[in-house]
Design an enzyme around this catalytic site. Sequence first.
Site, PDB file in Angstrom:
ATOM      1  N   PRO A  98      24.219 -15.317  -1.178  1.00  0.00           N
ATOM      2  CG  PRO A  98      25.775 -13.803  -0.381  1.00  0.00           C
ATOM      3  CD  PRO A  98      24.432 -14.391  -0.065  1.00  0.00           C
ATOM      4  CE  LYS A  99      27.143 -23.273  -5.595  1.00  0.00           C
ATOM      5  NZ  LYS A  99      28.469 -23.607  -5.011  1.00  0.00           N
ATOM      6  CD1 TRP A 100      27.610 -18.345   1.778  1.00  0.00           C
ATOM      7  CD2 TRP A 100      29.531 -17.213   1.805  1.00  0.00           C
ATOM      8  NE1 TRP A 100      27.341 -17.080   2.233  1.00  0.00           N
ATOM      9  CE2 TRP A 100      28.504 -16.361   2.261  1.00  0.00           C
ATOM     10  CE3 TRP A 100      30.838 -16.709   1.736  1.00  0.00           C
ATOM     11  CZ2 TRP A 100      28.737 -15.047   2.645  1.00  0.00           C
ATOM     12  CZ3 TRP A 100      31.070 -15.406   2.131  1.00  0.00           C
ATOM     13  CH2 TRP A 100      30.031 -14.587   2.573  1.00  0.00           C
ATOM     14  N   GLY A 152      28.603 -17.535  -7.084  1.00  0.00           N
ATOM     15  CA  GLY A 152      27.264 -17.441  -7.633  1.00  0.00           C
ATOM     16  C   GLY A 152      26.237 -17.063  -6.592  1.00  0.00           C
TER      17      GLY A 152
END
Length: 359
Positions: free
Chosen positions: A28-30, A176
């Site tokens: 996951p894009k944090w 994203g």
Amino acid sequence: MRLPVLPPVSPMLAKSVTTIPPGASYEPKWDGFRSIVFRDGDEVEFGSRNERPMTRYFPELVEAVKAQLPERCVIDGEIVVATKARLEFETLQLRLHPAASRVTLLSEQTPASFIAFDLLALGDEDYTGRPFTERRAALETALAGVTAPLHLTPVTTDLAVAQRWFTEFEGAGLDGVIAKPLDGVYEPDKRVMFKIKHERTADCVVAGYRVHKSGPDVVGSLLLGLYTDGGVLNSIGVIGSFPMTRRRELFEELQPLVTTFEEHPWNWAAHEAGERTPRKSEQSRWSVGKDLSFVPLRPERVVEVRYSQMEGDRIRHTAQFIRWRPDRTPESCTYSQLERPLKFQLSDIVPGLGEPADG
């Protein structure tokens, strides 16, 4: 500190792509503050993307690092503030406060979490030259016993799972997916990873502008608005990226629309009543002393913009200009046009995230 990798270090970066590439490691894009944590015994430092230390702002994370991370290590990750429902970036921004007493209070009221996703050093070993698969395996072993507020990001090599994450996790405030080459080494300040972010469009009302730092006759940014169901024009964000020539042209084009605050929806009386309007002398959290006052425009022009996600009722990042929409009326620019992501619990992504730490 005596570590094989010493601060400051610029984090490894990602280039934007439109689709999730095959044959990679996905995570996951944090949506928080990118940070590399350095620990050498009781010495702990949190570095930022611009290589400036953020240690003083997050005392609760310093204590967690001392209590849980290996005695000597360097770990790349993200500082976030999370509720059970989603990430809260605006709340995270408020953590960067100059007063020590306020920092202490905020660390108790809105505690942060650290999401680890890469390993640069462990003990006397420099891992930056090793492939990501080795770094990830070592990171999992090193962080096997950590609990909140420290977490290990989930990963997968299954493209279908990554595609599902891209769709579902947005509802928890993530923006994203990141794709990392399996055999890639850690390259500071190089865009060798890939990021796939959500991208949407909206038609918005242009309700004002801020002048550019180069002079009073140059537009710095355009202020965007959307109408609520009750007919109130809310301030939702800005467009800020234009060539200098276009900034001067915009200034000339917009002069016929300049009006007074008394005749504008974002007047100061309305602001005092609690409506979402830009403040007359609002200060940026990122540039102390920067004047964010604006020139009011009659809300008659409509622009189509590109944006990644919403946070509450505002666009999360600066929007991008697409085109003017003379065929749209300002009143037709409402929140109903916006796509709302599915709701998703953070604890379903990382167990314990967004929940109070024990003790």
